[in-house]
Design a protein around this motif. Structure first.
Motif, PDB file in Angstrom:
ATOM      1  N   ASP A  10      56.964  25.075  12.862  1.00  0.00           N
ATOM      2  CA  ASP A  10      56.872  24.859  14.307  1.00  0.00           C
ATOM      3  C   ASP A  10      56.622  23.385  14.542  1.00  0.00           C
ATOM      4  N   ASP A  12      55.484  22.149  17.115  1.00  0.00           N
ATOM      5  CA  ASP A  12      54.275  22.000  17.916  1.00  0.00           C
ATOM      6  C   ASP A  12      53.073  22.268  17.028  1.00  0.00           C
ATOM      7  N   ALA A  14      49.908  22.222  17.511  1.00  0.00           N
ATOM      8  CA  ALA A  14      48.834  23.074  18.039  1.00  0.00           C
ATOM      9  C   ALA A  14      49.215  24.541  17.864  1.00  0.00           C
ATOM     10  N   VAL A  15      50.457  24.866  18.147  1.00  0.00           N
ATOM     11  CA  VAL A  15      50.918  26.249  17.997  1.00  0.00           C
ATOM     12  C   VAL A  15      50.852  26.648  16.522  1.00  0.00           C
ATOM     13  N   ARG A  17      48.873  25.472  14.227  1.00  0.00           N
ATOM     14  CA  ARG A  17      47.459  25.671  13.839  1.00  0.00           C
ATOM     15  C   ARG A  17      46.928  26.996  14.372  1.00  0.00           C
ATOM     16  N   SER A  18      47.329  27.355  15.590  1.00  0.00           N
ATOM     17  CA  SER A  18      46.814  28.594  16.187  1.00  0.00           C
ATOM     18  C   SER A  18      47.365  29.811  15.444  1.00  0.00           C
ATOM     19  N   LEU A  19      48.609  29.716  15.002  1.00  0.00           N
ATOM     20  CA  LEU A  19      49.193  30.826  14.239  1.00  0.00           C
ATOM     21  C   LEU A  19      48.456  30.984  12.910  1.00  0.00           C
ATOM     22  N   ASP A  54      60.100  29.044  14.917  1.00  0.00           N
ATOM     23  CA  ASP A  54      60.385  28.879  16.345  1.00  0.00           C
ATOM     24  C   ASP A  54      61.881  28.603  16.505  1.00  0.00           C
ATOM     25  N   ARG A  56      63.461  27.305  19.052  1.00  0.00           N
ATOM     26  CA  ARG A  56      63.725  25.999  19.641  1.00  0.00           C
ATOM     27  C   ARG A  56      62.906  24.938  18.958  1.00  0.00           C
TER      28      ARG A  56
ATOM     29  N   GLN B 209      54.051  26.986  25.240  1.00  0.00           N
ATOM     30  CA  GLN B 209      53.475  26.431  24.006  1.00  0.00           C
ATOM     31  C   GLN B 209      51.948  26.435  24.048  1.00  0.00           C
ATOM     32  N   ALA B 213      49.400  29.085  22.124  1.00  0.00           N
ATOM     33  CA  ALA B 213      48.377  28.562  21.209  1.00  0.00           C
ATOM     34  C   ALA B 213      46.993  29.069  21.627  1.00  0.00           C
ATOM     35  N   ASN B 216      46.612  32.688  20.654  1.00  0.00           N
ATOM     36  CA  ASN B 216      46.426  32.861  19.212  1.00  0.00           C
ATOM     37  C   ASN B 216      45.020  32.485  18.760  1.00  0.00           C
ATOM     38  N   PHE B 217      44.541  31.349  19.266  1.00  0.00           N
ATOM     39  CA  PHE B 217      43.188  30.936  18.885  1.00  0.00           C
ATOM     40  C   PHE B 217      42.173  31.973  19.342  1.00  0.00           C
ATOM     41  N   GLU B 241      39.974  23.809  20.369  1.00  0.00           N
ATOM     42  CA  GLU B 241      41.447  23.779  20.473  1.00  0.00           C
ATOM     43  C   GLU B 241      41.900  24.507  21.730  1.00  0.00           C
ATOM     44  N   GLN B 245      44.183  22.856  24.643  1.00  0.00           N
ATOM     45  CA  GLN B 245      45.479  23.401  25.039  1.00  0.00           C
ATOM     46  C   GLN B 245      45.502  23.745  26.531  1.00  0.00           C
TER      47      GLN B 245
END
Ligand code: ATP
Ligand code: MG
Lengths: 203, 431
Positions: A10, A12, A14-15, A17-19, A54, A56, B209, B213, B216-217, B241, B245
């Motif tokens: 990804d 992104d 931040a995305v 890391r969140s995953l 992802d 895109r 996005q 995020a 998910n967090f 985070e 976000q």
């Protein structure tokens, strides 16, 4: 549970890391990549796992990465696409091109984790089958040409006598070859032998 | 022998001769006198004729000027109105000639056009014939647009002593032009609305996005708390985070709000150099933090454009910020930004922002104006996309170039011509 790794691509961060934070709750290993190219460069195909991608991304898109991976002659890692709102068409194309699954943003966490588990299980089976086929190939490769001939005729259902006639050997010799084949292929019965031969043919 | 009668005869002859001579002389003198008298009379008559003709001529000219439907006026170098015809009086709403004659013409020139007017007067007194437009506020406070054709008037020695100007009211024409421009603006707004439709799609993706995020967090935290195998301190980082976000989502929304709010440009005559200077002023602090030197190369004639100054400010500001960010990213040794305003003929002006950063990769140079295209970790990718729609709504265009030593962004705006044409038509008193 397994030592499978979830590969996340990804752009992104931040995305990504969140995953990772989410997926690590089910005790899976996670590796993140910031671009499709980074994944192509750094991915170790020998590691079991699945790819979360992802659709895109700037630069090489998720679909392009899928194509590039498909073109490789190595093991195919199952891909779960994450698609945004309105990207369903892209997701359909991805699945047609062999993607394992896709989830649409915003997704339910349990749903994503279930799909990841399914992909990993599928990949595990696939790896198991591949290993089995490789093993069969090795076993069959250990047979001598004469043993192969005897085996082929055994599988066709011929008696030792008929085989001896067909190959111009003594029945005794055929008996010896047959015992050797059973031993090499670890077959305990005639039916075992037939099954193995068919599996090998299919592989 | 001489007798007495002889002597008498002789004396008579002598006397007669003398008389004759005297008579002839007298006659000649008389004749001369007559001649002179006649000549004198002729000359007088001739002079009278010249005077008459002159008077006739002046009368004829006056009639022409007085009945001329357009304003004809004479002005001194300092702007004092020396003479003006009735049409001129009507044009400036003067009741009597003394309302304007002897006064300064600047009394009826709109504030923002005084400099332009002064500049044109200077040229006439240097011997040029010029045509210029200006906004006028009449003695009764009416606003109208004027066009003046002005020529220098010279004395016998060839020195310019006055400006002869013929001025026309072009308000109606201007109004039609303005209507045309409004129509254009309206078109641009419609175009922008459809851009906004596109933007909504991009926006949905972009907002997804940070939102996914966050989800998910948060889910990751809940799962850990449910299973009970987490130390509270381990949740701080992911929760931070989440906050970040959420802020990022807010930032995206702010960009959109700015974009929508400023969808109605307020057009005025704007000094583009002034806009550049004010941008430099409020980015001064950032420039210092980024150790960037900003230099200006501004067009000397202070070009004016029809524009929404806040919007144009925003465009230049975006370009300057991008330049600073690009140079900071690569730690360029030389960090310089040059801003130039370059007239493109009479009716356009180009604004250039040139940096000494890394330039732009050829593979993405066509995408930099796309919404949400960004190569920066904290970037939104709206700056250039907004800039482009602003420039286009002003009837201009913007482009990016990459050189070996950096990037150049340039955009054009329509300029208000200082001089509508360099028409050299001369207006002569002797038609
Ligand atoms: N002067 C420059 N030199 C090099 N690259 C540039 C320059 N200006 C813009 N770019 C490139 O174009 C991209 C888009 O710029 P844009 O201003 O639209 O978005 P951004 O700066 O990334 O984010 P933001 O919305 O916060 O402005 C940048 O991310 C950068 O890659
Ligand atoms: Mg920017």
């Amino acid at each position: 549970m397994s030592d499978a790794t979830v590969f996340i691509v990804d752009d992104d961060q931040a995305v990504a890391r969140s995953l990772r934070w989410l997926i690590e709750t089910v005790r899976l290993k996670v590796e993140t990549f910031a671009s499709a190219q980074a994944f192509l460069d750094g991915y170790d195909a020998s590691k079991p796992g699945c790819l979360v991608l992802d659709v895109r991304m700037p630069g090489m898109s998720g679909l392009e990465l899928q194509e590039r991976l498909a073109a490789r002659r190595t093991h195919h890692v199952p891909i779960i696409f994450i698609t945004g709102h309105g990207d369903v068409q892209m997701a359909v194309r991805a699945v047609q091109a062999g993607a394992f699954d896709f989830v649409e943003k915003p997704f339910n966490d349990q749903d994503l984790l279930d799909r990841i588990q399914r992909a990993i299980a599928f990949e595990g089976e696939q790896r198991g089958r591949e290993a089995h086929r490789a093993q069969l190939r090795a076993l069959f490769a250990s047979l001598t040409p004469r043993e192969r001939e005897v085996l082929d005729l055994v599988v066709e259902g011929l008696s030792n006598k008929a085989i001896a006639n067909a190959l111009g050997l003594s029945a005794k010799t055929v008996e010896v070859h047959r015992a050797k084949v059973m031993e090499k292929l670890h077959a305990r019965s005639l039916s075992d032998l037939v099954k193995l031969a068919m599996q090998h043919q299919a592989a | 022998m001489i007798t007495g009668s002889d002597a008498m005869w002789l004396g008579f002859v002598a006397l007669w001769g003398a008389l004759t001579v005297a008579l002839i002389a007298l006659a000649v003198m008389l004749l001369r006198l007559r001649e002179a008298e006649q000549r004198l009379r002729d000359k007088e008559a001739e002079q009278q004729g010249v005077l008459d003709r002159l008077q006739e001529n002046e009368y004829r000219l006056r009639t022409i000027i007085e009945s001329e439907p357009e304003c004809v006026k004479l002005q001194a170098a300092d702007g004092t109105v020396l003479e003006i015809n009735p049409a001129g009086l009507r044009l400036v709403d003067a009741g009597r000639p003394e309302d304007i004659i002897g006064k300064k013409i600047y009394d009826v020139v709109a504030q923002e056009y005084k400099d332009i007017y002064r500049e044109n007067m200077r040229r006439v007194f240097e011997g040029e014939a010029v045509v210029y437009e200006f906004k006028s506020i009449t003695l009764k406070g009416r606003t109208c647009w004027m066009e003046t054709h002005a020529v220098p008037l010279r004395d016998a020695r060839g020195a310019v002593y006055a400006l002869l100007g013929i001025t026309r009211d072009i308000t109606e024409h201007k109004w039609a032009e303005e209507q045309g421009r409004r129509h254009q603006t309206e078109l641009a707004r419609v175009a922008r609305l459809s851009t906004m439709g596109e933007m909504a799609t991009g926006l949905a993706h972009e907002l997804n996005q940070p939102l996914s995020a966050i989800a998910n967090f948060a889910r990751g935290c809940i799962r850990r708390l449910r299973s009970g195998d987490v130390a509270p301190a381990d949740l701080i980082e992911p929760l931070e985070e989440v906050c970040e976000q959420a802020e990022r989502a807010g930032e995206i929304m702010r960009h959109v709000r700015d974009f929508v709010r400023k969808s109605e440009p307020r057009m005025t005559a704007v000094d583009i150099n002034q806009v550049v200077r004010s941008v430099v002023k409020f980015t001064e602090l950032e420039a210092r933090q980024h150790e960037t030197v900003v230099t200006l190369h501004l067009a000397p004639q202070q070009p004016r454009v029809w524009a929404d100054s806040i919007m144009v400010e925003q465009v230049i500001c975006n370009l300057v910020r991008n330049a600073m960010e690009a140079m900071a990213e690569t730690r360029s040794l030389r960090r310089e930004i040059m801003i130039r305003t370059v007239p493109q003929g009479e009716d356009a002006i180009e604004i250039e922002v040139i940096d000494t950063g890394p330039g732009i990769d050829g593979a993405v140079i066509d995408q930099v104006f796309d919404q949400f295209f960004t190569t920066k970790p904290e970037g939104v990718g709206m700056g250039l996309s907004i800039s482009r729609s602003i420039v286009e709504s002003h009837g201009g265009s913007i482009r990016a170039e990459s050189r070996a030593g950096g990037a150049t962004f340039r955009f054009t705006l329509q300029a208000i011509p200082l001089r509508l044409s360099s028409d050299e038509r001369r207006y002569s008193l002797h038609s």
